[in-house]
Design a protein around this motif. Sequence first.
Motif, PDB file in Angstrom:
ATOM      1  N   ASN A 129       4.909   7.763 -20.587  1.00  0.00           N
ATOM      2  CA  ASN A 129       3.983   8.654 -19.995  1.00  0.00           C
ATOM      3  C   ASN A 129       2.920   9.147 -20.856  1.00  0.00           C
ATOM      4  OD1 ASN A 129       5.702   8.212 -17.484  1.00  0.00           O
ATOM      5  ND2 ASN A 129       7.121   9.325 -18.845  1.00  0.00           N
ATOM      6  N   GLY A 130       2.991   9.258 -22.094  1.00  0.00           N
ATOM      7  CA  GLY A 130       2.180  10.119 -22.904  1.00  0.00           C
ATOM      8  C   GLY A 130       2.793  11.672 -22.673  1.00  0.00           C
ATOM      9  N   PRO A 131       1.919  12.495 -23.311  1.00  0.00           N
ATOM     10  CA  PRO A 131       2.336  14.218 -23.216  1.00  0.00           C
ATOM     11  C   PRO A 131       2.126  14.643 -21.878  1.00  0.00           C
ATOM     12  CG  PRO A 131       0.877  13.652 -24.979  1.00  0.00           C
ATOM     13  CD  PRO A 131       0.897  12.286 -24.296  1.00  0.00           C
ATOM     14  N   GLY A 132       3.065  15.554 -21.470  1.00  0.00           N
ATOM     15  CA  GLY A 132       2.979  16.038 -20.249  1.00  0.00           C
ATOM     16  C   GLY A 132       4.193  16.851 -19.772  1.00  0.00           C
ATOM     17  N   ILE A 133       4.396  17.511 -18.474  1.00  0.00           N
ATOM     18  CA  ILE A 133       5.472  17.914 -18.233  1.00  0.00           C
ATOM     19  C   ILE A 133       6.599  17.121 -18.008  1.00  0.00           C
ATOM     20  CG2 ILE A 133       6.620  19.376 -15.971  1.00  0.00           C
ATOM     21  CD1 ILE A 133       4.068  20.731 -15.659  1.00  0.00           C
ATOM     22  N   HIS A 134       7.607  17.540 -18.517  1.00  0.00           N
ATOM     23  CA  HIS A 134       9.014  16.703 -18.772  1.00  0.00           C
ATOM     24  C   HIS A 134       9.991  17.268 -18.014  1.00  0.00           C
ATOM     25  CE1 HIS A 134      12.833  15.690 -20.831  1.00  0.00           C
ATOM     26  NE2 HIS A 134      12.050  14.400 -21.061  1.00  0.00           N
ATOM     27  N   HIS A 135      10.248  18.333 -17.909  1.00  0.00           N
ATOM     28  CA  HIS A 135      11.248  19.139 -16.732  1.00  0.00           C
ATOM     29  C   HIS A 135      11.148  20.640 -16.217  1.00  0.00           C
ATOM     30  CE1 HIS A 135      12.995  20.225 -21.070  1.00  0.00           C
ATOM     31  NE2 HIS A 135      13.285  21.254 -20.295  1.00  0.00           N
ATOM     32  N   VAL A 136      11.728  20.859 -15.201  1.00  0.00           N
ATOM     33  CA  VAL A 136      11.849  22.318 -14.869  1.00  0.00           C
ATOM     34  C   VAL A 136      13.096  22.859 -15.095  1.00  0.00           C
ATOM     35  CG1 VAL A 136      11.466  23.722 -12.589  1.00  0.00           C
ATOM     36  CG2 VAL A 136       9.905  21.780 -13.237  1.00  0.00           C
ATOM     37  N   ALA A 137      13.304  23.710 -15.962  1.00  0.00           N
ATOM     38  CA  ALA A 137      14.467  24.444 -15.848  1.00  0.00           C
ATOM     39  C   ALA A 137      14.936  25.627 -15.207  1.00  0.00           C
ATOM     40  CB  ALA A 137      14.713  24.688 -17.445  1.00  0.00           C
ATOM     41  N   TYR A 138      15.941  25.830 -14.307  1.00  0.00           N
ATOM     42  CA  TYR A 138      16.167  27.088 -13.495  1.00  0.00           C
ATOM     43  C   TYR A 138      17.485  27.637 -14.163  1.00  0.00           C
ATOM     44  CZ  TYR A 138      13.518  24.310  -9.730  1.00  0.00           C
ATOM     45  OH  TYR A 138      12.497  23.821  -9.213  1.00  0.00           O
ATOM     46  N   GLU A 139      17.295  29.066 -13.935  1.00  0.00           N
ATOM     47  CA  GLU A 139      18.300  29.838 -14.692  1.00  0.00           C
ATOM     48  C   GLU A 139      19.512  29.960 -13.696  1.00  0.00           C
ATOM     49  OE1 GLU A 139      16.883  32.858 -17.248  1.00  0.00           O
ATOM     50  OE2 GLU A 139      18.525  34.130 -16.521  1.00  0.00           O
ATOM     51  N   VAL A 140      20.634  29.816 -14.106  1.00  0.00           N
ATOM     52  CA  VAL A 140      21.833  30.039 -13.102  1.00  0.00           C
ATOM     53  C   VAL A 140      22.765  31.074 -13.832  1.00  0.00           C
ATOM     54  CG1 VAL A 140      21.654  27.939 -12.192  1.00  0.00           C
ATOM     55  CG2 VAL A 140      22.936  27.963 -14.150  1.00  0.00           C
ATOM     56  N   ALA A 141      23.474  31.615 -13.227  1.00  0.00           N
ATOM     57  CA  ALA A 141      24.568  32.741 -13.755  1.00  0.00           C
ATOM     58  C   ALA A 141      25.847  32.069 -14.178  1.00  0.00           C
ATOM     59  CB  ALA A 141      24.778  34.018 -12.876  1.00  0.00           C
ATOM     60  N   ASP A 142      26.090  30.955 -13.355  1.00  0.00           N
ATOM     61  CA  ASP A 142      27.503  30.151 -13.640  1.00  0.00           C
ATOM     62  C   ASP A 142      27.250  28.746 -13.610  1.00  0.00           C
ATOM     63  OD1 ASP A 142      29.998  28.930 -13.409  1.00  0.00           O
ATOM     64  OD2 ASP A 142      30.590  30.651 -11.839  1.00  0.00           O
ATOM     65  N   ILE A 143      26.887  28.051 -14.747  1.00  0.00           N
ATOM     66  CA  ILE A 143      26.589  26.514 -14.603  1.00  0.00           C
ATOM     67  C   ILE A 143      27.651  25.863 -14.100  1.00  0.00           C
ATOM     68  CG2 ILE A 143      27.094  26.050 -17.023  1.00  0.00           C
ATOM     69  CD1 ILE A 143      24.479  24.696 -17.166  1.00  0.00           C
ATOM     70  N   GLU A 144      28.926  26.007 -14.348  1.00  0.00           N
ATOM     71  CA  GLU A 144      29.927  25.081 -13.671  1.00  0.00           C
ATOM     72  C   GLU A 144      30.100  25.250 -12.279  1.00  0.00           C
ATOM     73  OE1 GLU A 144      30.793  27.285 -16.472  1.00  0.00           O
ATOM     74  OE2 GLU A 144      31.444  25.451 -17.988  1.00  0.00           O
TER      75      GLU A 144
END
Length: 134
Positions: free
Chosen positions: A72-87
């Motif tokens: 794709n070339g450079p650019g937006i790769h991912h969106v990261a959402y914060e969670v308190a309990d990942i499991e």
Amino acid sequence: MLEKINHLGIAVNSLDEAIPFYRDNLGMEFQGTEEVAEQKVKVAFLRVGESKIELLEPTSPESPVAKFLEKNGPGIHHVAYEVADIEAAIASLEQEGARMIDRTPRKGAHGARIAFVHPKSSGGVLTELCQPGH
Ligand code: CMX
């Protein structure tokens, strides 16, 4: 389940070439760089309000980010959402039928625990769950 957007990941060929635009032109606060060996990337964080931009430079041709850049070339790769309990967040997504890349959390930057949802089950957007390490 989600608390806020923790960061947006942006794939770049070179941190040294990309950082000045975000730090100097856009005026974001540069927070430093770190190598995330498990993900085969070197990352730089720049703060914007309560969120961050994570610039991602591959450290190996086998890095997922190297493959992304090739295609794709450079650019937006991912969106990261914060969670308190990942499991709990992983369990809930799996129960809803989402396809997890990581069914157990991995080590991310800043001691965070992270897990990716496959872009094929999240509308073409690589989605990260991120539980901060502090
Ligand atoms: N966003 C959206 N779609 C993506 C993508 C991305 N970042 N990366 C790959 N894809 C798509 C591809 O375009 C491809 O789609 P098509 O089949 O329609 O062509 C499909 O996913 C498969 O991609 P691929 O190039 O064949 O690559 P792989 O299957 O080898 O890997 C993925 C894809 C998402 C499973 C892999 O990149 C991965 O495991 N990512 C999670 C880990 C990661 O990205 N780490 C780097 C960041 C680390 C950090 O933030 O600390």
